[in-house]
Design an enzyme around this catalytic site. Structure first.
Site, PDB file in Angstrom:
ATOM      1  N   GLU A  61       0.757  -1.020   0.061  1.00 22.03           N
ATOM      2  CA  GLU A  61       0.054  -0.102   0.032  1.00 22.03           C
ATOM      3  C   GLU A  61       0.932   1.104   0.136  1.00 22.03           C
ATOM      4  O   GLU A  61       0.405   2.248  -0.293  1.00 22.03           O
ATOM      5  CB  GLU A  61      -0.837   0.019   1.121  1.00 22.03           C
ATOM      6  CG  GLU A  61      -1.939  -1.046   1.107  1.00 22.03           C
ATOM      7  CD  GLU A  61      -1.565  -2.511   1.426  1.00 22.03           C
ATOM      8  OE1 GLU A  61      -2.250  -3.326   0.925  1.00 22.03           O
ATOM      9  OE2 GLU A  61      -0.744  -2.655   2.217  1.00 22.03           O
ATOM     10  N   ILE A  85      10.001  -9.548   4.577  1.00 18.90           N
ATOM     11  CA  ILE A  85      10.774 -10.542   4.872  1.00 18.90           C
ATOM     12  C   ILE A  85      10.166 -11.942   4.057  1.00 18.90           C
ATOM     13  O   ILE A  85       8.903 -12.039   3.953  1.00 18.90           O
ATOM     14  CB  ILE A  85      10.605 -10.762   6.488  1.00 18.90           C
ATOM     15  CG1 ILE A  85      11.404  -9.572   7.157  1.00 18.90           C
ATOM     16  CG2 ILE A  85      11.844 -12.119   6.667  1.00 18.90           C
ATOM     17  CD1 ILE A  85      11.388  -9.479   8.783  1.00 18.90           C
ATOM     18  N   THR A  89       6.486 -18.468   0.559  1.00 18.93           N
ATOM     19  CA  THR A  89       5.948 -18.445  -0.883  1.00 18.93           C
ATOM     20  C   THR A  89       6.308 -17.388  -1.415  1.00 18.93           C
ATOM     21  O   THR A  89       7.070 -16.502  -1.384  1.00 18.93           O
ATOM     22  CB  THR A  89       4.165 -18.393  -0.619  1.00 18.93           C
ATOM     23  OG1 THR A  89       4.042 -17.026  -0.197  1.00 18.93           O
ATOM     24  CG2 THR A  89       3.793 -19.316   0.399  1.00 18.93           C
ATOM     25  N   HIS A  91       4.958 -14.589  -2.612  1.00 16.49           N
ATOM     26  CA  HIS A  91       4.491 -13.391  -1.991  1.00 16.49           C
ATOM     27  C   HIS A  91       5.477 -12.387  -1.901  1.00 16.49           C
ATOM     28  O   HIS A  91       5.035 -11.103  -2.118  1.00 16.49           O
ATOM     29  CB  HIS A  91       3.349 -13.494  -0.893  1.00 16.49           C
ATOM     30  CG  HIS A  91       2.711 -12.379  -0.291  1.00 16.49           C
ATOM     31  ND1 HIS A  91       1.520 -11.993  -1.126  1.00 16.49           N
ATOM     32  CD2 HIS A  91       2.814 -11.724   0.705  1.00 16.49           C
ATOM     33  CE1 HIS A  91       1.027 -10.899  -0.460  1.00 16.49           C
ATOM     34  NE2 HIS A  91       1.935 -10.756   0.494  1.00 16.49           N
ATOM     35  N   ARG A 130      19.940  -4.020   9.289  1.00  9.99           N
ATOM     36  CA  ARG A 130      19.546  -3.037   8.386  1.00  9.99           C
ATOM     37  C   ARG A 130      18.678  -1.872   8.993  1.00  9.99           C
ATOM     38  O   ARG A 130      18.275  -1.012   8.243  1.00  9.99           O
ATOM     39  CB  ARG A 130      18.767  -3.498   7.000  1.00  9.99           C
ATOM     40  CG  ARG A 130      19.832  -4.343   6.387  1.00  9.99           C
ATOM     41  CD  ARG A 130      19.331  -5.020   5.230  1.00  9.99           C
ATOM     42  NE  ARG A 130      20.537  -5.701   4.410  1.00  9.99           N
ATOM     43  CZ  ARG A 130      21.067  -6.636   5.002  1.00  9.99           C
ATOM     44  NH1 ARG A 130      20.674  -7.453   5.758  1.00  9.99           N
ATOM     45  NH2 ARG A 130      22.013  -7.212   4.118  1.00  9.99           N
TER      46      ARG A 130
END
Length: 158
Positions: A61, A85, A89, A91, A130
Protein backbone atom coordinates in the site's frame (compact mmCIF):
# COMPACT_ATOMS: atom_id res chain seq x y z
CA UNK A 1 28.56 -4.96 6.95
CA UNK A 2 29.57 -1.65 5.42
CA UNK A 3 26.73 0.77 4.79
CA UNK A 4 26.83 4.18 3.12
CA UNK A 5 28.07 6.60 5.80
CA UNK A 6 28.20 10.04 4.20
CA UNK A 7 28.01 13.09 6.43
CA UNK A 8 24.60 14.36 7.45
CA UNK A 9 23.68 17.10 4.96
CA UNK A 10 22.18 20.31 6.33
CA UNK A 11 18.70 21.20 5.15
CA UNK A 12 18.81 24.43 3.10
CA UNK A 13 15.16 25.39 3.66
CA UNK A 14 14.20 25.24 7.36
CA UNK A 15 10.50 25.31 6.42
CA UNK A 16 10.73 22.08 4.38
CA UNK A 17 8.15 19.45 5.29
CA UNK A 18 8.58 15.69 5.02
CA UNK A 19 5.97 12.95 5.01
CA UNK A 20 7.02 9.48 6.14
CA UNK A 21 4.67 6.74 4.97
CA UNK A 22 5.25 3.68 7.17
CA UNK A 23 3.91 0.17 6.65
CA UNK A 24 2.34 -1.43 9.72
CA UNK A 25 3.15 -4.98 8.63
CA UNK A 26 6.35 -6.23 10.33
CA UNK A 27 5.92 -3.36 12.79
CA UNK A 28 8.59 -4.74 15.13
CA UNK A 29 11.12 -3.79 12.42
CA UNK A 30 9.35 -0.81 10.86
CA UNK A 31 8.97 1.07 14.17
CA UNK A 32 12.73 1.19 14.93
CA UNK A 33 13.38 1.97 11.24
CA UNK A 34 10.98 4.91 11.57
CA UNK A 35 12.72 6.06 14.76
CA UNK A 36 16.10 5.98 13.02
CA UNK A 37 14.70 7.92 10.06
CA UNK A 38 13.29 10.65 12.28
CA UNK A 39 16.56 10.76 14.22
CA UNK A 40 18.44 11.21 10.95
CA UNK A 41 16.11 13.96 9.75
CA UNK A 42 16.62 15.87 12.97
CA UNK A 43 20.41 15.51 12.63
CA UNK A 44 20.06 17.09 9.18
CA UNK A 45 18.25 20.09 10.66
CA UNK A 46 14.65 19.11 9.97
CA UNK A 47 12.29 20.49 12.61
CA UNK A 48 10.36 17.58 14.14
CA UNK A 49 7.13 19.57 13.77
CA UNK A 50 7.72 19.48 9.99
CA UNK A 51 7.66 15.67 9.89
CA UNK A 52 4.33 13.94 9.38
CA UNK A 53 4.00 10.17 9.74
CA UNK A 54 1.24 8.29 7.93
CA UNK A 55 0.61 4.59 8.50
CA UNK A 56 -0.58 2.13 5.85
CA UNK A 57 -1.34 -1.58 6.30
CA UNK A 58 1.69 -2.95 4.45
CA UNK A 59 4.41 -2.31 1.89
CA UNK A 60 2.05 -3.07 -0.99
CA UNK A 61 0.00 0.00 0.00
CA UNK A 62 3.02 2.33 0.17
CA UNK A 63 2.83 3.58 -3.45
CA UNK A 64 -0.81 4.68 -3.12
CA UNK A 65 -0.17 6.74 0.01
CA UNK A 66 3.18 8.05 -1.24
CA UNK A 67 1.55 9.24 -4.47
CA UNK A 68 -1.11 11.15 -2.52
CA UNK A 69 1.55 12.72 -0.30
CA UNK A 70 3.83 13.56 -3.24
CA UNK A 71 1.05 15.23 -5.22
CA UNK A 72 -0.79 17.09 -2.45
CA UNK A 73 1.61 20.03 -2.48
CA UNK A 74 2.21 20.00 1.29
CA UNK A 75 5.53 18.15 1.38
CA UNK A 76 9.02 18.68 0.00
CA UNK A 77 9.88 14.98 0.18
CA UNK A 78 8.22 11.68 1.01
CA UNK A 79 9.95 8.68 2.58
CA UNK A 80 8.39 5.22 2.12
CA UNK A 81 9.29 2.82 4.94
CA UNK A 82 8.54 -0.88 5.00
CA UNK A 83 10.12 -4.21 5.82
CA UNK A 84 9.40 -7.28 3.72
CA UNK A 85 10.80 -10.61 4.91
CA UNK A 86 10.89 -13.66 2.66
CA UNK A 87 8.45 -16.37 3.65
CA UNK A 88 7.69 -19.76 2.19
CA UNK A 89 5.75 -18.49 -0.82
CA UNK A 90 6.20 -16.23 -3.85
CA UNK A 91 4.30 -13.45 -2.04
CA UNK A 92 7.60 -11.82 -0.96
CA UNK A 93 8.57 -11.08 -4.58
CA UNK A 94 5.12 -9.79 -5.47
CA UNK A 95 5.03 -7.29 -2.61
CA UNK A 96 8.66 -6.19 -2.98
CA UNK A 97 8.35 -5.70 -6.74
CA UNK A 98 5.03 -3.85 -6.45
CA UNK A 99 6.41 -1.48 -3.82
CA UNK A 100 9.56 -0.76 -5.85
CA UNK A 101 7.75 -0.31 -9.16
CA UNK A 102 5.05 1.89 -7.65
CA UNK A 103 7.50 4.18 -5.90
CA UNK A 104 9.69 4.39 -9.00
CA UNK A 105 6.69 5.53 -11.04
CA UNK A 106 5.84 8.23 -8.52
CA UNK A 107 9.42 9.50 -8.62
CA UNK A 108 9.26 9.81 -12.39
CA UNK A 109 5.85 11.53 -12.44
CA UNK A 110 5.50 13.63 -9.28
CA UNK A 111 7.31 16.90 -8.56
CA UNK A 112 8.16 15.68 -5.05
CA UNK A 113 10.97 13.15 -4.46
CA UNK A 114 10.01 9.86 -2.84
CA UNK A 115 12.73 7.95 -1.02
CA UNK A 116 12.58 4.16 -1.28
CA UNK A 117 13.07 3.03 2.32
CA UNK A 118 11.76 -0.49 1.90
CA UNK A 119 13.93 -3.30 3.21
CA UNK A 120 13.48 -6.62 1.39
CA UNK A 121 15.27 -9.16 3.55
CA UNK A 122 15.73 -12.91 3.49
CA UNK A 123 15.52 -13.25 7.29
CA UNK A 124 14.43 -11.28 10.37
CA UNK A 125 18.10 -11.10 11.35
CA UNK A 126 18.92 -9.28 8.11
CA UNK A 127 16.12 -6.82 8.80
CA UNK A 128 17.43 -6.18 12.30
CA UNK A 129 20.92 -5.38 10.98
CA UNK A 130 19.51 -2.94 8.41
CA UNK A 131 17.39 -0.84 10.81
CA UNK A 132 20.12 1.84 10.84
CA UNK A 133 19.44 2.45 7.16
CA UNK A 134 16.73 4.81 8.40
CA UNK A 135 19.56 7.32 8.89
CA UNK A 136 20.51 6.92 5.23
CA UNK A 137 16.92 7.35 4.06
CA UNK A 138 16.80 10.62 6.02
CA UNK A 139 20.03 11.82 4.40
CA UNK A 140 18.69 10.94 0.96
CA UNK A 141 15.48 12.91 1.57
CA UNK A 142 17.39 16.01 2.68
CA UNK A 143 19.80 15.74 -0.23
CA UNK A 144 16.89 15.53 -2.68
CA UNK A 145 15.10 18.50 -1.06
CA UNK A 146 18.32 20.52 -1.35
CA UNK A 147 18.84 19.36 -4.93
CA UNK A 148 15.30 20.36 -5.86
CA UNK A 149 15.74 23.78 -4.24
CA UNK A 150 19.02 24.48 -6.04
CA UNK A 151 18.24 23.00 -9.44
CA UNK A 152 16.39 25.21 -11.94
CA UNK A 153 12.86 24.15 -12.82
CA UNK A 154 12.55 22.01 -15.93
CA UNK A 155 9.02 23.05 -16.78
CA UNK A 156 7.48 26.52 -16.63
CA UNK A 157 4.77 25.25 -14.29
CA UNK A 158 7.30 24.28 -11.59
Amino acid sequence: MSLWRAEFPRLIDPTARICIVAAEFNDSFVEPLLEQTIRGLKRCGVDETHIEVVDVPGSFELPFACRKAALCGQFDAVIALGVIIRGETFHFELVANAAEEGILRINLEAPTPVIFGVLACETPEQAEVRIELGLEFAKAAVKMINFDAEFPPIFKSE
